[in-house]
Design a protein around this motif. Structure first.
Motif, mmCIF file in Angstrom:
data_model
loop_
_atom_site.group_PDB
_atom_site.id
_atom_site.type_symbol
_atom_site.label_atom_id
_atom_site.label_comp_id
_atom_site.label_asym_id
_atom_site.label_seq_id
_atom_site.Cartn_x
_atom_site.Cartn_y
_atom_site.Cartn_z
ATOM 1 N N VAL A 19 55.181 -34.290 22.279
ATOM 2 C CA VAL A 19 53.868 -34.663 21.741
ATOM 3 C C VAL A 19 52.747 -33.844 22.393
ATOM 4 N N ILE A 20 51.906 -33.268 21.546
ATOM 5 C CA ILE A 20 50.747 -32.503 22.016
ATOM 6 C C ILE A 20 49.525 -33.423 22.017
ATOM 7 N N GLU A 21 48.873 -33.518 23.161
ATOM 8 C CA GLU A 21 47.688 -34.374 23.254
ATOM 9 C C GLU A 21 46.459 -33.624 22.745
ATOM 10 N N MET A 22 45.449 -34.367 22.341
ATOM 11 C CA MET A 22 44.210 -33.744 21.861
ATOM 12 C C MET A 22 43.614 -32.860 22.950
ATOM 13 N N GLY A 23 43.086 -31.713 22.504
ATOM 14 C CA GLY A 23 42.436 -30.799 23.440
ATOM 15 C C GLY A 23 43.383 -29.941 24.253
ATOM 16 N N THR A 24 44.669 -29.861 23.849
ATOM 17 C CA THR A 24 45.633 -29.103 24.665
ATOM 18 C C THR A 24 46.419 -28.042 23.879
ATOM 19 N N ALA A 25 46.195 -27.909 22.584
ATOM 20 C CA ALA A 25 46.972 -26.939 21.797
ATOM 21 C C ALA A 25 46.475 -25.514 22.042
ATOM 22 N N ASP A 26 47.418 -24.597 22.243
ATOM 23 C CA ASP A 26 47.076 -23.181 22.432
ATOM 24 C C ASP A 26 46.750 -22.521 21.095
ATOM 25 N N ILE A 27 47.408 -22.978 20.036
ATOM 26 C CA ILE A 27 47.186 -22.389 18.719
ATOM 27 C C ILE A 27 47.433 -23.421 17.624
ATOM 28 N N LEU A 28 46.611 -23.331 16.597
ATOM 29 C CA LEU A 28 46.758 -24.137 15.393
ATOM 30 C C LEU A 28 46.981 -23.168 14.244
ATOM 31 N N VAL A 29 48.097 -23.327 13.546
ATOM 32 C CA VAL A 29 48.386 -22.493 12.382
ATOM 33 C C VAL A 29 48.357 -23.402 11.159
ATOM 34 N N ALA A 30 47.409 -23.142 10.259
ATOM 35 C CA ALA A 30 47.216 -24.004 9.091
ATOM 36 C C ALA A 30 47.635 -23.267 7.825
ATOM 37 N N GLU A 69 32.628 -21.842 6.389
ATOM 38 C CA GLU A 69 31.598 -21.656 7.423
ATOM 39 C C GLU A 69 32.076 -22.196 8.779
ATOM 40 N N GLU A 70 32.805 -23.299 8.728
ATOM 41 C CA GLU A 70 33.337 -23.900 9.958
ATOM 42 C C GLU A 70 34.341 -22.953 10.631
ATOM 43 N N PHE A 71 35.154 -22.293 9.822
ATOM 44 C CA PHE A 71 36.119 -21.343 10.378
ATOM 45 C C PHE A 71 35.418 -20.168 11.059
ATOM 46 N N GLU A 72 34.292 -19.751 10.461
ATOM 47 C CA GLU A 72 33.518 -18.661 11.083
ATOM 48 C C GLU A 72 33.025 -19.085 12.459
ATOM 49 N N LYS A 73 32.517 -20.313 12.540
ATOM 50 C CA LYS A 73 32.019 -20.831 13.828
ATOM 51 C C LYS A 73 33.150 -20.899 14.862
ATOM 52 N N LEU A 74 34.337 -21.255 14.386
ATOM 53 C CA LEU A 74 35.487 -21.419 15.279
ATOM 54 C C LEU A 74 36.193 -20.098 15.584
ATOM 55 N N ASN A 75 35.686 -19.006 14.999
ATOM 56 C CA ASN A 75 36.281 -17.681 15.203
ATOM 57 C C ASN A 75 37.758 -17.654 14.797
ATOM 58 N N LEU A 121 34.925 -29.216 -0.248
ATOM 59 C CA LEU A 121 33.748 -28.468 0.203
ATOM 60 C C LEU A 121 34.166 -27.107 0.777
ATOM 61 N N GLU A 122 34.564 -26.224 -0.119
ATOM 62 C CA GLU A 122 35.151 -24.951 0.306
ATOM 63 C C GLU A 122 34.194 -24.101 1.129
ATOM 64 N N LYS A 123 32.940 -24.008 0.696
ATOM 65 C CA LYS A 123 31.960 -23.178 1.403
ATOM 66 C C LYS A 123 31.756 -23.689 2.832
ATOM 67 N N GLU A 124 31.608 -25.003 2.970
ATOM 68 C CA GLU A 124 31.397 -25.612 4.289
ATOM 69 C C GLU A 124 32.625 -25.398 5.192
ATOM 70 N N ILE A 125 33.820 -25.499 4.590
ATOM 71 C CA ILE A 125 35.062 -25.297 5.352
ATOM 72 C C ILE A 125 35.122 -23.865 5.872
ATOM 73 N N GLU A 158 43.502 -28.788 5.752
ATOM 74 C CA GLU A 158 44.393 -29.343 6.779
ATOM 75 C C GLU A 158 44.018 -28.817 8.167
ATOM 76 N N ALA A 159 43.563 -27.576 8.222
ATOM 77 C CA ALA A 159 43.172 -26.999 9.526
ATOM 78 C C ALA A 159 42.111 -27.851 10.191
ATOM 79 N N LEU A 160 41.096 -28.262 9.409
ATOM 80 C CA LEU A 160 39.976 -29.005 9.991
ATOM 81 C C LEU A 160 40.388 -30.384 10.490
ATOM 82 N N ARG A 161 41.410 -30.941 9.892
ATOM 83 C CA ARG A 161 41.897 -32.254 10.354
ATOM 84 C C ARG A 161 42.444 -32.177 11.785
ATOM 85 N N TYR A 162 42.878 -30.990 12.185
ATOM 86 C CA TYR A 162 43.603 -30.870 13.458
ATOM 87 C C TYR A 162 42.876 -30.076 14.530
ATOM 88 N N THR A 163 41.645 -29.614 14.259
ATOM 89 C CA THR A 163 40.944 -28.794 15.264
ATOM 90 C C THR A 163 40.713 -29.560 16.568
#
Length: 197
Positions: free
Chosen positions: A62-73, A118-124, A112-116, A78-83
């Motif tokens: 089990v991976i705890e919140m705030g500890t994942a090295d990488i998220l592959v969506a 934009e969020e990815f841009e912020k998250l690099n 909300l595709e545009k907002e999603i 679905e990506a935003l659900r797990y950031t």
């Protein structure tokens, strides 16, 4: 040191197969590996996630919140659900692919595709077009193997014999296209991205 990987998508995208190939490769490379899967209504396009942990000695899958090295969506929303699972300097690889969930399909919500985006841009995030690349290769179903290749490159696990893992775990008639897909996925992660992370 234990590394934590989360793969997320929707049913039918091959998320679990990608996780199993990843786990097999890591085990053959000598790592202790733990994997857990969560299937939502996976047959109906519901949420699917898989957690893979590897290192010298791993006690829990089990991976705890705030500890994942990488998220592959495998799907954008679905990506935003797990950031929230990502550690501060964690990486995100997102497939530029959209699957409307049931609330959107029945008109009860909006995608909300545009907002999603934009969020990815912020998250690099590394946003890759695995879906179109799979179609270019001649089989839309290899999208998951393209994403696996991108994951391997992002985590710098190229030293493992992935070609052999694919040969041993994929039906013979699909081996060549899956190897091509894997290599294409590795090419989609730039050197600049690796340096940033």
């Amino acid at each position: 040191m234990t590394k934590n990987i989360i793969l997320v998508g929707v049913g039918g995208q091959g998320t679990i197969l990608a996780s199993k190939l990843l786990t097999t490769g890591l085990m053959e490379a000598g790592f202790d590996v733990k994997m857990s899967e969560i299937h939502g209504m996976s047959q109906r396009g519901g949420s699917v996630s898989s957690q893979v942990r590897y290192g010298k000695c791993v006690h829990s899958p089990v991976i705890e919140m705030g500890t994942a090295d990488i998220l592959v969506a495998f799907e954008k929303m679905e990506a935003l659900r797990y950031t929230k699972y990502l550690k501060e300097d964690g990486k995100i690889v997102v497939n530029k692919f959209k699957v409307d969930p049931m609330p959107v399909l029945i008109g009860g919500a909006e995608y909300l595709e545009k907002e999603i985006d934009e969020e990815f841009e912020k998250l690099n995030a590394d946003v890759i077009d695995a879906a179109n690349k799979a179609v270019e290769l001649g089989n839309a179903k290899v999208m998951n193997i393209i994403l696996l290749g991108s994951l391997v490159k992002s985590m710098q696990l190229e030293h493992i014999d992935w070609e052999n893992i694919i040969r041993e775990n994929v039906k013979p008639k699909f081996i060549d296209i899956n190897i091509k897909a894997f290599n294409e996925g590795m090419k989609l992660i730039s050197k600049e991205s690796l340096q940033e992370n």
